[in-house]
Every structure is written in structure tokens, then in C-alpha cells.
Enzyme design. Sequence first.
Site, PDB file in Angstrom:
ATOM      1  N   SER A   1       0.815  -1.215   0.000  1.00 21.50           N
ATOM      2  CA  SER A   1       0.000   0.000   0.000  1.00 21.50           C
ATOM      3  C   SER A   1       0.848   1.263   0.000  1.00 21.50           C
ATOM      4  CB  SER A   1      -0.916   0.012   1.221  1.00 21.50           C
ATOM      5  OG  SER A   1      -0.149   0.004   2.414  1.00 21.50           O
TER       6      SER A   1
ATOM      7  N   HIS B   1      -1.805  -2.830  -6.242  1.00 20.95           N
ATOM      8  CA  HIS B   1      -2.392  -2.562  -4.932  1.00 20.95           C
ATOM      9  C   HIS B   1      -3.906  -2.683  -4.969  1.00 20.95           C
ATOM     10  CE1 HIS B   1      -3.333   0.503  -1.533  1.00 20.95           C
ATOM     11  NE2 HIS B   1      -3.341  -0.728  -1.067  1.00 20.95           N
TER      12      HIS B   1
ATOM     13  N   GLU C   1      -4.496  -0.039  -7.908  1.00 19.58           N
ATOM     14  CA  GLU C   1      -3.415   0.859  -8.323  1.00 19.58           C
ATOM     15  C   GLU C   1      -2.307   0.009  -8.947  1.00 19.58           C
ATOM     16  OE1 GLU C   1      -3.491   4.571  -5.201  1.00 19.58           O
ATOM     17  OE2 GLU C   1      -2.620   2.686  -4.489  1.00 19.58           O
TER      18      GLU C   1
ATOM     19  N   ASN D   1      -3.494   6.439  -0.642  1.00 19.73           N
ATOM     20  CA  ASN D   1      -2.964   6.637   0.701  1.00 19.73           C
ATOM     21  C   ASN D   1      -2.234   7.966   0.838  1.00 19.73           C
ATOM     22  OD1 ASN D   1      -3.936   4.402   2.055  1.00 19.73           O
ATOM     23  ND2 ASN D   1      -2.241   3.095   1.435  1.00 19.73           N
TER      24      ASN D   1
END
Length: 521
Positions: A123, A144, A156, A195
Site C-alpha cells: 500500500s 495494490h 493501483e 494513501n
Amino acid sequence: MDFEDIETVAVLGAGNMGHGIAEVAALAGYEVRMRDIKEEFVQDGYDNIEWSLNKLAEKDQLTAEEADAALDRVTPLVDIEEAVGDADVVIEAVPEKMEIKKDVYTDVEQHAPDEAVFATNTSSLSITELSAVTERPEQFCGMHFFNPPVRMQLVEVITGAHTSDETLDTIEALADDFGKSPVRVRKDSPGFIVNRILVPLMNEACWLVHDDVATIAEVDSTTKFDIGLPMGALELSDQVGNDVGLHVLEYMHETLGEAYDPCPLLEAKVEDEKLGKKTDEGFYDYENGGADIPRDQASEEIRNRLLAVMANETGKLLRNDVATVADIDEAVMLGGGFPEGPAKLADKAGLDTLIETLAEVYDRTEDERYELADGLANAAAEGGFYGGDDGDEVSYDTINVERLKGGVGHIELDRPHRMNTVSTEMLDELADAIDRLNEDDDVRSILLTGAGDRAFSAGADVQSAATNATTLDGVELSKTGQETFGKLEDSPMPVVAGIDGYTLGGGMELATAADMRVASE
């Protein structure tokens, strides 16, 4: 490795992410080797897959035969050579620790075929650093998934410094074949896209409480019922796991600098083992009611602070060419459930206002996280992340409008992250678009469709409707809907609804307002 040649996928790790990814791959028709370090771990992952598939069958999302076939395609293993020996793609989903992942790849490199592609489900960790322990950095990338993988649409796809375009194309095609929506991350940057936006948001929420600027209730009331996010920022931290958020933040702090200094309040929660829902206590007490967020404690100051921090991070991502503005917004909507992406939210709030907010807080605190990013300054100079007005061209937030060949005016409901649910904003934009198409002499018919492959429209947007909702608001929404649908019914040209997916509630009303409905099976 070409996408067309992929038949077998190895998934390393049978925990929540690992067994979820294995299930997704099996549902897409791939042979799956799911491996963990102990028999009990891999069996537990296999049992979870069986339970999930049965639930999907109970809900008629697939047949019992399809569920059994998917389970038959999953082979639980402990031996690493047996797991990866004939794999075309190896997806690693072991714990988010750099050294653990490096050790795994050292073992995998000895047994995987030379042409196999490696994809890490990290992540935030560096793709480039992980790939360096292998002999195939050009065949190594990030993939991800978001939790739970079976439900979440976003993947991702992240490049490392040496990743080839062929590898990225292959993994994007694989994610698409899994039924997911891949977004390419063009540079190996900590936190990638989602994130990089969400973790600073949660950290800033903590700082607001820590510095006595706001209460937990005020922060989350603003986040959920003013900005319109699916949950409060601190509620989200509890949901993700305060330890997980802190771990990502510490890595960003280490690699990106003081702007990502973790808030002492978050550190204290983790030290006291108040990790959120998984420990029954975090910012909220989940044994005594959980997150009961008031609707009426939103604050403009809090709103601007949180939007400003997200806008600043968006500017940094753009400046460093990590992703395009459209990809940033799409990723955060899909991965975070935002009603709109951070760039569009910032444009609506006004970049000058948000820049002024950053300046005021920086003057008071001198904290680096409030230093204006060049990318945000550039966006403000250009009239917004999406630029200024383009003459008479109309831009909408919840629908897309285009004029197709043959005089067809195409309206696409564009909220796939929320299954194209109908909000007040969408109704207003639909009404405007219908009026414009009716007045356009070059348009002879209207086609209505829904973006994505899950729904034409799954009805009213309950989350948006709940925002500061009253009985009068509900009546007004219904009235607006009837007026908008009436415009379709009264249109002088034929209206066709192209239906591919769920059509429920208000979505069904919209479809029946068309003269004709064409649906897939």
C-alpha cells in the site's frame, strides 16, 4: 509475459488481502496457487474463500455451479516451489514490512519461471527497492488492491524505476480481466495515490483534535456531513486500523520528510492499543455504540483545513508526475468512496481560499505540512486543477455529455464508484443537459447510459441524501426528480435508456421515463 499467455496466478499470503485476491482471480477463471507459511494459515484462507463464494451464490450474484468451479480453481499450498513453479504471475500479499517482503522475493526468485511477472500488493512501500532483490526488476510492479478485494473496484498499478511498459500493460489488463478498475501510478512515490491523500487527511484530523482546534465530533461531522465523505476522518482511521495508518505515515515521514510528522494523538492511540474497530476501541468505543456522529457540528474552518491539506497533496502528486489529475480523482473516488475526487472538491471550494487557509495556519505554526506545494500554486494560477471556463462548453461533475454521430446526444451517469446513484446534484445537471440537448438543432435523439459495468443506476444516493437531511429535503429531492424525469418524458425527440447492470428505485424511474429501454442480459 503477454496478458493473453496468463493462465496460472500464484498468490503469496492467505490473509484478508491474500485470500481476497485469490478469490477474485479464481472468479475470473484463472488457476490459483494460494500459499502461506503454515498449513493452518492457508487452510483458514481457503475456508474464507469458500464462505465468501457461498455468500455470493446465496445473493444470486453467481450460481452454485460457478461458486464450486471457482473454488476448484484454488489450490492451497505451503511449499513455495510448488506454489510459484508454473506461475505466470506472482501476486505477493504478505505483511506490510519491507524485510518480510524482500525475504519472500529472495525465495520466489529461485523457483519462479524466468518469464513470470512479480506484482506486490503493497500500500505504500517502494516498488523499486523491493524489485532490487530480484533478477527481474523490469518484470516487477505494484498491484495494490483495496480491502475487501472482492468488493472494491480500484487496483493501483505502480511502476518502479525499472518496470517495463509491457509489464504495466500486462498487469493493467489482468486487473481489468479481474473485473477491476486499474489506475496507473506513473512514479514510485510513497503512498502512491489513495494513501497519499487519505493518510494525511486522517493525520490532519488528529492534529485538529490534538491542538484543541476541534472536537472529534466536529471533525467527523464536517468530514461526513459537510464534505460528504462516506465516513468521518477519525472514524475512517478506526476502520482502517490506527496502527495501519500510523505505519504508513511513519514510512512517509521517513521518506518524504517533516510534512508527514505523525500526530502524537495517533501515536498515543496505538501505544495504548486502541487500534479502532478491531480492538473495539479507538477514537470511538465500539462496545458502546461506536461512531455516533452528529449531523449539526460541521465547521467551515475544519472543512477548509481538511480540503486544503488534500489539495496540497494533490498538487504534490501532479508536480512529481505521479498521476494525472483525472486519475487522482478517479482513484480516490474508487478507493476511498469519495463522492468527488480531491481535485474537484478543491476546485469547488476555491483554490485561493484553500491557499489562504494553508498560509494562515503556516504563519501560526510554521509546520511544514502547511507549506504551499508548487503544484497547488500552479493549479490556482491556471484557474483550478481542471482549469477555468472554456467558453460555452459546459462541464458537469456527475454526468458526461457528448454528441455522437447520427445526431445522438449521449448522457452518461458518471458515478460508477457509487453505482451511478442519483443525487440532487445529478438531477440538476441532468435537467440542464436535457434542456441543452432539446435546444440543439443537431441532436435528434437522446441516449442515457450508466458508467461502469455494475449499474445503470442503483437508485437514490443514500449517503448524499443523509447529509444534513430533513423531511423537507427528502420531499424536495423527490420533487426535483419528478421534474427532471418529466423533462425526458416531454422531450420532442426519442429517448433511449441503455441498461447494463442494476436498475433500482430512482434509477428505474429514470429508465422508465425514456421512450425505449435496451438492456443486456
